[in-house]
Design a protein around this motif. Structure first.
Motif, PDB file in Angstrom:
ATOM      1  N   PRO A  50     -51.260  61.137 -31.769  1.00 37.65           N
ATOM      2  CA  PRO A  50     -52.296  62.168 -31.623  1.00 37.65           C
ATOM      3  C   PRO A  50     -51.862  63.472 -32.290  1.00 37.65           C
ATOM      4  N   GLY A  51     -52.796  64.383 -32.468  1.00 42.77           N
ATOM      5  CA  GLY A  51     -52.457  65.715 -32.954  1.00 42.77           C
ATOM      6  C   GLY A  51     -52.022  65.718 -34.403  1.00 42.77           C
ATOM      7  N   HIS A  52     -51.070  66.606 -34.699  1.00 42.34           N
ATOM      8  CA  HIS A  52     -50.575  66.798 -36.051  1.00 42.34           C
ATOM      9  C   HIS A  52     -49.158  66.245 -36.180  1.00 42.34           C
ATOM     10  N   GLU A  53     -48.749  65.945 -37.406  1.00 43.44           N
ATOM     11  CA  GLU A  53     -47.443  65.328 -37.617  1.00 43.44           C
ATOM     12  C   GLU A  53     -46.306  66.192 -37.085  1.00 43.44           C
ATOM     13  N   PHE A  54     -46.329  67.487 -37.370  1.00 43.00           N
ATOM     14  CA  PHE A  54     -45.208  68.326 -36.934  1.00 43.00           C
ATOM     15  C   PHE A  54     -45.099  68.350 -35.421  1.00 43.00           C
ATOM     16  N   GLN A 366     -50.527  49.954 -27.298  1.00 46.20           N
ATOM     17  CA  GLN A 366     -51.922  49.543 -27.152  1.00 46.20           C
ATOM     18  C   GLN A 366     -52.679  50.329 -26.079  1.00 46.20           C
ATOM     19  N   PRO A 367     -52.103  50.549 -24.888  1.00 42.96           N
ATOM     20  CA  PRO A 367     -52.836  51.346 -23.884  1.00 42.96           C
ATOM     21  C   PRO A 367     -53.170  52.748 -24.382  1.00 42.96           C
ATOM     22  N   PHE A 368     -52.242  53.341 -25.112  1.00 42.11           N
ATOM     23  CA  PHE A 368     -52.486  54.687 -25.628  1.00 42.11           C
ATOM     24  C   PHE A 368     -53.527  54.671 -26.744  1.00 42.11           C
ATOM     25  N   LEU A 369     -53.466  53.669 -27.609  1.00 42.52           N
ATOM     26  CA  LEU A 369     -54.447  53.552 -28.686  1.00 42.52           C
ATOM     27  C   LEU A 369     -55.849  53.345 -28.126  1.00 42.52           C
ATOM     28  N   ASP A 370     -55.948  52.564 -27.052  1.00 42.02           N
ATOM     29  CA  ASP A 370     -57.249  52.359 -26.401  1.00 42.02           C
ATOM     30  C   ASP A 370     -57.775  53.672 -25.822  1.00 42.02           C
ATOM     31  N   ARG A 373     -59.121  55.877 -28.548  1.00 45.76           N
ATOM     32  CA  ARG A 373     -60.427  55.414 -29.009  1.00 45.76           C
ATOM     33  C   ARG A 373     -61.521  55.859 -28.042  1.00 45.76           C
ATOM     34  N   ARG A 374     -61.254  55.728 -26.730  1.00 43.56           N
ATOM     35  CA  ARG A 374     -62.251  56.127 -25.726  1.00 43.56           C
ATOM     36  C   ARG A 374     -62.553  57.621 -25.801  1.00 43.56           C
ATOM     37  N   LEU A 375     -61.524  58.422 -26.064  1.00 39.79           N
ATOM     38  CA  LEU A 375     -61.682  59.873 -26.087  1.00 39.79           C
ATOM     39  C   LEU A 375     -62.128  60.398 -27.445  1.00 39.79           C
ATOM     40  N   ALA A 376     -62.149  59.519 -28.466  1.00 39.94           N
ATOM     41  CA  ALA A 376     -62.537  59.920 -29.822  1.00 39.94           C
ATOM     42  C   ALA A 376     -61.716  61.125 -30.292  1.00 39.94           C
ATOM     43  N   LEU A 432     -52.096  65.421 -25.972  1.00 42.00           N
ATOM     44  CA  LEU A 432     -51.678  64.045 -25.703  1.00 42.00           C
ATOM     45  C   LEU A 432     -50.373  63.690 -26.407  1.00 42.00           C
ATOM     46  N   VAL A 433     -49.810  64.637 -27.143  1.00 45.68           N
ATOM     47  CA  VAL A 433     -48.617  64.358 -27.940  1.00 45.68           C
ATOM     48  C   VAL A 433     -47.448  63.917 -27.063  1.00 45.68           C
ATOM     49  N   ASP A 434     -47.203  64.608 -25.961  1.00 44.94           N
ATOM     50  CA  ASP A 434     -46.076  64.254 -25.095  1.00 44.94           C
ATOM     51  C   ASP A 434     -46.278  62.872 -24.470  1.00 44.94           C
ATOM     52  N   GLU A 435     -47.530  62.533 -24.171  1.00 42.62           N
ATOM     53  CA  GLU A 435     -47.805  61.211 -23.616  1.00 42.62           C
ATOM     54  C   GLU A 435     -47.454  60.122 -24.630  1.00 42.62           C
ATOM     55  N   TYR A 436     -47.827  60.340 -25.874  1.00 37.09           N
ATOM     56  CA  TYR A 436     -47.464  59.384 -26.932  1.00 37.09           C
ATOM     57  C   TYR A 436     -45.940  59.246 -27.012  1.00 37.09           C
ATOM     58  N   ALA A 437     -45.243  60.362 -27.040  1.00 36.12           N
ATOM     59  CA  ALA A 437     -43.785  60.339 -27.185  1.00 36.12           C
ATOM     60  C   ALA A 437     -43.109  59.636 -26.011  1.00 36.12           C
TER      61      ALA A 437
END
Length: 479
Positions: A50-54, A366-370, A373-376, A432-437
């Motif tokens: 999510p978010g930006h690369e940096f 996969q759970p995060f990708l889903d 998608r739901r949140l667009a 959502l960046v910290d959740e991804y990490a």
């Protein structure tokens, strides 16, 4: 075609411009290929963050620590494009690979003008691999200091192209190009340099001034390589451009509305639909045709659906998008246009090749990708249907409060896109960046290597129908 040597320095060994052709030793050549998006300039829809690369890099460094962070990203960059990729690429008949890069590989904002020793490691590697298979490369500065456009892929973290407001950002960018020109000036397999990807200069004149400046700076060091100069407002607006600069190819980007979930209807190839594409493309190449110079379409291409998207007619939708692609390629052939489709590899949205759904990387996330998608949360080609009931009253309220939103630059976005860009694609997404990490927390070196290996071509799948269309078109030669 005569194969040039990377150690010769005669001008005829470099690609040059002759009239409206790109030529090698006087013979016309059409450059056809793809962009290696998601590699040295990462993008959220391409690899799933999510978010930006940096932002995501900072979050992963915090979770993994310096050593594991460096290891993971070095392996990711290594596996993302290898000799195996180049071999398939050449077998498809493609002869040029556009290489989007982020300035952060070369310098840091807190240590500007000091070039990193390791910054060219993977760029050199891929350029050399491509040369081995007869593939030219175009180095594309996709993210410049300050952000040369107002969208997420310039990795600036805001909605302003501050590159055009601060001379220091421009000065640093010129230094980066001087650095790259010194390094690659003798490499004839580098087709040329793409100084700024999809610039958005609201005043229209600052971009032209920068192009003149960077062209002179590069030419003092490297007089031979082509420059590929994008039109303003995401590569679509040449209305304010003056006389062409010498040995420069002017580049449009030509995405079709019919290739995305927001399409007004399925593309079936009606005369009206074909005419719409003709008008759209002809408007973008009017400048090149007026001045009788080569045309390069630096980006185009539909996105695709899959069985997990919940659309019962997803296969029919994809077939209509392949028809869009065939329609566009026909127009490009008629206009003698070189092209670079977006893109070579991703996690299954648009790439010619894509990460296997059963790979360690996809299974982990996969759970995060889903959820994304739901949140667009992603801007590029996402289906906003799930969130439209939530955002409709917000859009209505903001547009009533500030009608000028409908005319905010770039006006082609309209007010609703500006709102979604700030609220979902920036604010919500970056939160959502910290959740991804967190999905990477506690991973061993071996596990990180396995995650990075998910991007190896041998572990990926091909979008066969797409690749067959491109392979067939690659057989068309320059006129």
């Amino acid at each position: 075609m005569r194969v040039p040597s990377p150690i010769m320095h005669d001008a005829n060994d470099y690609l040059q411009i002759k009239g409206d052709d790109i030529v090698l030793d006087g013979k016309p050549i059409l450059l056809k290929g793809a962009g290696l998006g998601g590699w040295m300039n990462m993008e959220n829809f391409i690899t799933g963050y999510p978010g930006h690369e940096f932002q995501v890099r900072a979050a992963l460094k915090k979770v993994l620590g310096e050593e594991k962070y460096d290891f993971f990203f070095d392996k990711f960059l290594e596996y993302f494009f290898t000799e195996e990729d180049a071999k398939l690429y050449a077998e498809l008949g493609l002869n040029c690979l556009r290489l989007p890069v982020n300035y952060r590989h070369f310098e840091d904002d807190m240590n500007p003008r000091v070039f990193k020793k390791e910054g060219l490691k993977h760029l050199d590697r891929v350029i050399d691999i491509c040369a081995k298979y007869g593939i030219y490369t175009v180095i594309d500065l996709h993210a410049a200091p300050g952000g040369q456009n107002c969208d997420w892929h310039s990795d600036a973290g805001n909605d302003q192209a501050l590159f055009f407001d601060h001379k220091d950002f421009q000065d640093r960018t010129v230094l980066i190009w001087e650095h790259l020109a010194k390094h690659y000036r003798d490499n004839t397999w580098v087709a040329g340099y793409n100084p700024l990807n999809e610039p958005t200069d609201e005043q229209h004149v600052r971009l032209l001034a920068f192009y003149k400046r960077v062209e002179k700076a590069i030419r003092k060091i490297d007089p031979h390589h082509l420059l590929f100069l994008d039109g303003n407002t995401f590569g679509g607006d040449f209305r304010h451009f003056e006389e062409p600069l010498p040995n420069c190819v002017y580049a449009c980007h030509d995405y079709s509305n019919y290739g995305f979930p927001s399409a007004p209807e399925l593309f079936t190839g009606t005369p009206e639909q074909i005419e719409w594409h003709k008008r759209s493309f002809n408007r973008k190449i009017e400048y090149m045709q007026k001045h009788k110079i080569p045309i390069w379409n630096g980006e185009f291409g539909p996105v695709y659906q899959n069985a997990n998207d919940g659309l019962p007619n997803w296969e029919e939708i994809n077939e209509s998008r392949y028809k869009v692609l065939e329609c566009q390629l026909g127009l490009y052939a008629n206009a003698k246009t070189s092209w670079s489709i977006w893109l070579w590899k991703d996690i299954g949205f648009q790439g010619m090749t894509y990460v296997d759904p059963e790979s360690p990387y996809i299974k982990l996330l996969q759970p995060f990708l889903d959820k994304k998608r739901r949140l667009a949360t992603d801007s590029w080609g996402c289906d906003t249907t799930p969130v439209e009931p939530i955002f409709e009253p917000i859009n209505k309220w903001m547009l009533e409060a500030a009608p000028a939103l409908e005319h905010k630059y770039p006006s082609t976005w309209r007010g609703v896109k500006h709102i979604s860009r700030m609220l979902r694609n920036c604010l919500l997404s970056e939160c959502l960046v910290d959740e991804y990490a967190s999905y990477f927390e506690g991973k061993s070196m071996q596990e990180l290597d396995e995650l990075a290996q998910s991007f190896k071509l041998s572990k990926c799948q091909q979008r066969t129908r797409l690749n067959d269309i491109l392979k067939e078109d690659s057989k068309r030669a320059a006129v």
